[in-house]
Design a protein around this motif. Structure first.
Motif, mmCIF file in Angstrom:
data_model
loop_
_atom_site.group_PDB
_atom_site.id
_atom_site.type_symbol
_atom_site.label_atom_id
_atom_site.label_comp_id
_atom_site.label_asym_id
_atom_site.label_seq_id
_atom_site.Cartn_x
_atom_site.Cartn_y
_atom_site.Cartn_z
ATOM 1 N N LYS A 98 0.838 -1.208 0.000
ATOM 2 C CA LYS A 98 0.000 0.000 0.000
ATOM 3 C C LYS A 98 0.874 1.260 0.000
ATOM 4 O O LYS A 98 0.604 2.216 -0.715
ATOM 5 C CB LYS A 98 -0.927 -0.006 1.211
ATOM 6 N N SER A 99 1.943 1.268 0.787
ATOM 7 C CA SER A 99 2.809 2.455 0.847
ATOM 8 C C SER A 99 3.597 2.665 -0.443
ATOM 9 O O SER A 99 4.048 3.766 -0.733
ATOM 10 C CB SER A 99 3.768 2.372 2.039
ATOM 11 N N LEU A 100 3.744 1.589 -1.231
ATOM 12 C CA LEU A 100 4.426 1.701 -2.527
ATOM 13 C C LEU A 100 3.424 1.779 -3.681
ATOM 14 O O LEU A 100 3.770 1.527 -4.828
ATOM 15 C CB LEU A 100 5.378 0.515 -2.730
ATOM 16 N N TRP A 101 2.191 2.108 -3.373
ATOM 17 C CA TRP A 101 1.130 2.310 -4.365
ATOM 18 C C TRP A 101 0.887 1.056 -5.197
ATOM 19 O O TRP A 101 0.566 1.136 -6.380
ATOM 20 C CB TRP A 101 1.417 3.503 -5.257
ATOM 21 N N GLY A 102 1.074 -0.114 -4.604
ATOM 22 C CA GLY A 102 0.799 -1.364 -5.293
ATOM 23 C C GLY A 102 1.800 -1.737 -6.367
ATOM 24 O O GLY A 102 1.554 -2.640 -7.153
ATOM 25 N N GLY A 103 2.921 -1.051 -6.406
ATOM 26 C CA GLY A 103 3.896 -1.300 -7.466
ATOM 27 C C GLY A 103 4.980 -2.264 -7.069
ATOM 28 O O GLY A 103 4.747 -3.243 -6.364
ATOM 29 N N GLU A 104 6.182 -1.975 -7.502
ATOM 30 C CA GLU A 104 7.339 -2.824 -7.245
ATOM 31 C C GLU A 104 7.950 -2.493 -5.891
ATOM 32 O O GLU A 104 7.784 -1.391 -5.375
ATOM 33 C CB GLU A 104 8.382 -2.604 -8.337
ATOM 34 N N PHE A 105 8.692 -3.452 -5.348
ATOM 35 C CA PHE A 105 9.343 -3.230 -4.059
ATOM 36 C C PHE A 105 10.722 -2.593 -4.219
ATOM 37 O O PHE A 105 11.077 -1.673 -3.509
ATOM 38 C CB PHE A 105 9.465 -4.545 -3.284
ATOM 39 N N TRP A 106 11.512 -3.113 -5.153
ATOM 40 C CA TRP A 106 12.887 -2.634 -5.348
ATOM 41 C C TRP A 106 12.966 -1.686 -6.547
ATOM 42 O O TRP A 106 12.193 -1.800 -7.485
ATOM 43 C CB TRP A 106 13.838 -3.805 -5.620
ATOM 44 N N THR A 107 13.964 -0.801 -6.543
ATOM 45 C CA THR A 107 14.249 -0.002 -7.738
ATOM 46 C C THR A 107 14.806 -0.930 -8.810
ATOM 47 O O THR A 107 15.196 -2.063 -8.528
ATOM 48 C CB THR A 107 15.303 1.091 -7.468
ATOM 49 N N ASP A 108 14.867 -0.436 -10.035
ATOM 50 C CA ASP A 108 15.400 -1.258 -11.114
ATOM 51 C C ASP A 108 16.910 -1.457 -10.984
ATOM 52 O O ASP A 108 17.440 -2.471 -11.394
ATOM 53 C CB ASP A 108 15.092 -0.624 -12.472
#
Length: 147
Positions: A98-108
């Motif tokens: 939720k805090s990452l807006w449902g996206g990925e956890f790690w940067t690329d």
């Protein structure tokens, strides 16, 4: 402590210092996420030829001191760590997704360097510890089991 890994046709002692930032450099690492991260990394050790000598967090990124075999590229090790830890953190800590807006956890991206001739494990361990403001050592295991 790292040891030489003896395989059928080679002997290696390959160690890497790997830094993985969280997506958007968000402050996502707390006690629950740290616990899941450590548990998943120790499970990775059981299934793959990767040994986590040290794991530490600093609010928005994680630093690893990892030993592996020569058949695993740095990219393979990083991909393995990123994919398995992200999946399990999202599954076990839904508030992070939720805090990452449902996206990925790690940067690329990631940072990786070898540990060897110009520095030893203790020096890199101190370097990892002295980076950032609030370093928390989550795991340290310097007793290497043969793969």
């Amino acid at each position: 402590m790292s040891k030489y890994i003896h395989k059928s046709h080679n002997v290696t002692v390959l160690m890497y210092h790997i830094v993985l930032p969280a997506k958007y450099r968000r402050t996502v690492f707390d006690d629950s996420v740290d616990g899941v991260l450590t548990a998943v990394c120790l499970e990775i050790e059981l299934r793959y030829q990767v040994k986590f000598l040290e794991i530490g967090t600093d609010k928005d990124h994680v630093r690893f001191l990892v030993q592996s075999v020569s058949t695993y590229s740095v990219t393979k090790i990083v991909t393995l760590i990123k994919s398995l830890t992200a999946r399990e953190i999202f599954r076990r800590c839904p508030q992070v997704k939720k805090s990452l807006w449902g996206g990925e956890f790690w940067t690329d991206g990631y940072f990786a360097s070898t540990v060897g001739k110009h520095g030893d494990e203790q020096m890199i361990g101190r370097y990892v510890k002295n980076q950032g403001n609030e370093y928390h050592k989550l795991h340290s295991d310097h007793q290497l089991a043969l793969f």
